[in-house]
Design a protein around this motif. Structure first.
Motif, mmCIF file in Angstrom:
data_model
loop_
_atom_site.group_PDB
_atom_site.id
_atom_site.type_symbol
_atom_site.label_atom_id
_atom_site.label_comp_id
_atom_site.label_asym_id
_atom_site.label_seq_id
_atom_site.Cartn_x
_atom_site.Cartn_y
_atom_site.Cartn_z
ATOM 1 N N GLN A 1 0.931 -1.164 -0.120
ATOM 2 C CA GLN A 1 0.054 0.030 -0.055
ATOM 3 C C GLN A 1 0.973 1.434 0.099
ATOM 4 O O GLN A 1 0.453 2.353 -0.128
ATOM 5 N N HIS A 2 2.303 1.129 0.053
ATOM 6 C CA HIS A 2 3.195 2.253 0.289
ATOM 7 C C HIS A 2 3.011 3.073 -1.235
ATOM 8 O O HIS A 2 2.988 2.241 -2.299
ATOM 9 N N SER A 3 3.300 4.279 -1.104
ATOM 10 C CA SER A 3 3.063 5.246 -2.291
ATOM 11 C C SER A 3 4.563 5.508 -2.839
ATOM 12 O O SER A 3 5.236 6.267 -2.167
ATOM 13 N N TYR A 4 4.946 4.655 -3.808
ATOM 14 C CA TYR A 4 6.263 4.906 -4.547
ATOM 15 C C TYR A 4 6.500 6.118 -5.286
ATOM 16 O O TYR A 4 5.487 6.683 -6.124
ATOM 17 N N SER A 5 7.667 6.613 -5.337
ATOM 18 C CA SER A 5 7.672 7.900 -6.285
ATOM 19 C C SER A 5 7.821 7.460 -7.714
ATOM 20 O O SER A 5 8.112 6.293 -7.881
ATOM 21 N N MET A 6 7.519 8.651 -8.481
ATOM 22 C CA MET A 6 7.730 8.200 -9.813
ATOM 23 C C MET A 6 9.091 7.726 -10.311
ATOM 24 O O MET A 6 9.469 6.909 -11.174
ATOM 25 N N ALA A 7 10.224 8.206 -9.621
ATOM 26 C CA ALA A 7 11.673 7.844 -10.093
ATOM 27 C C ALA A 7 11.904 6.330 -9.538
ATOM 28 O O ALA A 7 12.435 5.802 -10.359
ATOM 29 N N GLU A 8 11.042 5.810 -8.606
ATOM 30 C CA GLU A 8 11.283 4.440 -8.290
ATOM 31 C C GLU A 8 10.412 3.543 -9.265
ATOM 32 O O GLU A 8 10.932 2.567 -9.616
ATOM 33 N N VAL A 9 9.344 4.140 -9.823
ATOM 34 C CA VAL A 9 8.590 3.509 -10.787
ATOM 35 C C VAL A 9 9.405 3.488 -11.960
ATOM 36 O O VAL A 9 9.420 2.340 -12.817
ATOM 37 N N ASN A 10 10.191 4.408 -12.470
ATOM 38 C CA ASN A 10 10.971 4.562 -13.669
ATOM 39 C C ASN A 10 12.137 3.478 -13.312
ATOM 40 O O ASN A 10 12.226 3.008 -14.475
ATOM 41 N N ARG A 11 12.591 3.294 -12.396
ATOM 42 C CA ARG A 11 13.761 2.396 -11.849
ATOM 43 C C ARG A 11 13.052 0.909 -12.352
ATOM 44 O O ARG A 11 14.008 0.221 -12.982
ATOM 45 N N LEU A 12 11.871 0.848 -11.981
ATOM 46 C CA LEU A 12 11.211 -0.519 -12.362
ATOM 47 C C LEU A 12 11.106 -0.395 -14.039
ATOM 48 O O LEU A 12 11.612 -1.545 -14.381
ATOM 49 N N GLY A 13 10.788 0.488 -14.339
ATOM 50 C CA GLY A 13 10.580 0.465 -15.922
ATOM 51 C C GLY A 13 12.056 0.193 -16.845
ATOM 52 O O GLY A 13 12.042 -0.492 -17.820
ATOM 53 N N VAL A 14 13.141 0.698 -16.054
ATOM 54 C CA VAL A 14 14.398 0.351 -16.897
ATOM 55 C C VAL A 14 14.651 -1.109 -16.546
ATOM 56 O O VAL A 14 15.353 -1.639 -17.608
ATOM 57 N N LEU A 15 14.476 -1.762 -15.396
ATOM 58 C CA LEU A 15 14.548 -3.165 -15.436
ATOM 59 C C LEU A 15 13.970 -3.807 -16.409
ATOM 60 O O LEU A 15 14.506 -4.892 -16.859
#
Length: 261
Positions: free
Chosen positions: A208-222
């Motif tokens: 339920q934690h709200s992740y930052s856009m930078a962290e979501v982008n990190r996932l996209g890079v992976l």
């Protein structure tokens, strides 16, 4: 005029608008294996598209149009009605409102006329990859499954190709494949690959934690790196992005001896 062959990028600059692709932009397209056909008038372009539409069942092609936005959007609406599968990229003055106008006219995207050759080449290749026809396989055999093997450290394709996974990739697939319908949110996947096993400071569950856009982008890079790893061995990795939510694995897969459907 030479007969166009797939994969082809067509280019038309609206007359009297003083805007066209540069030699470097053309070269970037050719370096990626595209045949480039340049037209200075709509009539021969229309003839080439008609011939291609009648004889080609592969990639429908990409049309790059340069000029002022108002002229381009009017032409795009006309083209979209006649060639619904054709990729259409406009190159003109760029702004968010201009992009919206381009999309509403039927274009696939709008790039600034000053776009670097690398950006134009990458966009054309992305269109080519996404618009290739999908071969449907009827009566798929039960053995035609993906398999997560070696305690999660290797993913094996239905064709028998085995891909070693890093620790982050292993955690990503383990999370994705064990969730219902092989779908997981950004937060669930980020928690899985986060070495800290992070919880929100108030002990809110990480799901339920709200992740930052930078962290979501990190996932996209992976995910992008994973796709490239599999593409280098001519394998299409069936990971699909669910907009503003997460990812899904769009094929059946076995985890060890456990089948995930």
């Amino acid at each position: 005029m030479q007969e166009v062959q797939s994969p082809t990028v067509f280019h038309l600059a609206l007359p009297n608008h003083g805007q066209t692709l540069t030699d470097d932009q053309f070269q970037a397209l050719r370096q990626r294996g595209f045949s480039v056909c340049v037209f200075d008038d709509f009539a021969p372009l229309s003839d080439a598209l008609e011939r291609r539409d009648a004889t080609n069942r592969g990639w429908p092609g990409l049309l790059c149009l340069t000029g002022t936005l108002n002229g381009l959007t009017a032409l795009t609406m006309r083209l979209r009605m006649s060639y619904p599968r054709l990729g259409i990229l406009l190159l003109s003055d760029w702004s968010e409102s201009a992009l919206l106008q381009a999309l509403q006219s039927g274009a696939d995207s709008l790039l600034p006329i000053s776009a670097t050759p690398e950006l134009l080449g990458c966009y054309a290749y992305s269109m080519f990859r996404r618009q290739l026809p999908v071969t449907m396989v009827a009566n798929k055999r039960p053995t035609d499954l993906w398999r997560l093997e070696q305690n999660g450290w290797a993913l094996c394709s239905p064709a028998g190709k085995r891909f070693s996974l890093t620790s982050a990739e292993r955690s990503f697939f383990d999370c994705l494949l064990r969730h219902p319908e092989r779908q997981a949110t950004h937060a669930q996947l980020l928690q899985a690959i986060d070495e800290r096993g992070c919880l929100a400071p108030d002990n809110t569950p990480a799901s339920q934690h709200s992740y930052s856009m930078a962290e979501v982008n990190r996932l996209g890079v992976l995910v992008s790196r994973l796709r490239r790893k599999f593409e280098r061995d001519a394998t299409d990795l069936p990971i699909r992005s669910i907009h503003n939510w997460g990812y899904m694995f769009s094929a059946e897969c076995e985890i060890g001896s456990q089948r995930q459907q």
